[in-house]
Design an enzyme around this catalytic site. Structure first.
Site: not given
Ligand code: NAP
Length: 299
Positions: A58, A102, A125
């Protein structure tokens, strides 16, 4: 149009590159026209090696797209209060436009509570209940949509797959993939059927056989028999399963949820595993971080 080795194989890596090149252009525009540099904070709690690898990907993608990234690392003994305090600090930091935690996080922490702490404007997200609620409502739009299902929609759009009036079947109903996938397909005017672990196998089979667009996200290697695939359909395999393979140096290989070889003979288009949906997830994360509407709501 499809890319890749065989004419019906969708090249997710290439589409992911295209999306990231577009994001880079938008980021340059944001910087030059509005003086805004999008910033992504990635919170990683604990010492899982796989999480470190995902976060590294990422961060690299951010670099490629010109997005500033900040990695915040907390030890595996971190308390709920400490983790929530860090998220609240990031919520209040005007140089950060997107926050992601995460997953998975250590078991003693309450994941739902921690994720709900992320302000919905910074929820890159697209997992925040407000964003999922907006996604579920007609004529409303979430500020960010979950990355994997929106990556699937991006594949369908770029491959010019007609969703309007198509029969779409989604296998799986997780908050991360199945449910938002079904909602996105519904919004794209498909007729959607969702099947899951409690669906009798005969119904799973008949649903798959009826699908013009099949999206499988069950996490069960080879669950979908290739012979069930409707001739000329579009097959999107989200599943990622490691199975033992003595011929590989590391002793395993990645396969999807669909029995690929037989399915590929019948499908008009199909995503391979790896190299199909996987690379799209990080591309859509970059898209969400840059996301004009969301960043605009914060500046
Ligand atoms: P998950 O949370 O475990 O959900 C799996 C879903 O599949 C559940 O809804 C489950 O039903 C359903 N299911 C399980 N066994 C089934 C069966 N025999 N028949 C029909 N449905 C069945 O998994 P997830 O997070 O959605 O991920 C699914 C897969 O996608 C995994 O392999 C994961 O690694 C992969 N994935 C890939 C990406 C990517 O970037 N490519 C991103 C996310 C996930 P119930 O609800 O009844 O339990």
């Amino acid at each position: 149009m499809s890319q890749g080795g065989s004419s019906n194989v969708i090249d997710g890596r290439r589409i992911s590159q295209l999306v990231q090149e577009e994001v880079k252009l938008h980021v340059e525009q944001l910087k030059s026209e509005h003086g805004v540099e999008p910033g992504l904070a990635v919170l990683i709690i604990g010492d899982r090696t796989d999480s470190q690898v995902y976060v590294k990907h990422k961060v690299l993608a951010c670099e490629k797209c010109g997005i500033r990234s900040v990695k915040v690392e907390l030890g595996k003994e971190t308390t709920q209060e400490e983790a929530e305090r860090v998220v609240r600090e990031l919520n209040g930091d005007s140089s950060i436009h997107g926050i992601l935690v995460q997953l998975p996080i250590p078991e003693h922490l309450d994941e739902k509570k921690l994720l709900a702490e992320i302000s919905f404007e910074k929820d890159v997200d697209g997992f925040h209940p407000t964003n999922i609620g907006l996604l579920a409502m007609r004529d409303r739009k979430a500020l960010a949509q979950p990355c994997t299902p929106s990556g699937v929609m991006e594949i369908l759009r770029r491959e010019k797959v007609e969703t309007k009036g198509a029969k779409a079947v989604v296998v799986g109903r997780s908050n991360i993939v199945g449910i938002p996938m079904a909602l996105l397909l519904l919004k794209a005017n498909a007729t959607v059927e969702v099947v899951h672990s409690q669906t009798p196998r005969a119904e799973l089979e008949s649903a798959v056989k009826s699908a013009d667009i099949l999206v499988v996200a069950a996490g069960k290697a080879g669950l979908v028999d290739g012979s069930w695939i409707k001739e000329g359909s579009v097959v999107i395999d989200v599943g990622m399963n490691s199975i033992p393979d003595a011929s590989k140096k590391n002793g395993y290989r990645l396969v999807g949820d669909v029995q690929y070889d037989e399915a590929a003979k019948r499908a008009k288009l199909i995503t391979p595993v790896p190299g199909g949906v996987g690379p799209m997830t990080v591309a859509m994360l970059m898209h969400n971080t840059e996301g004009g509407r969301r960043v605009a709501s914060l500046t």
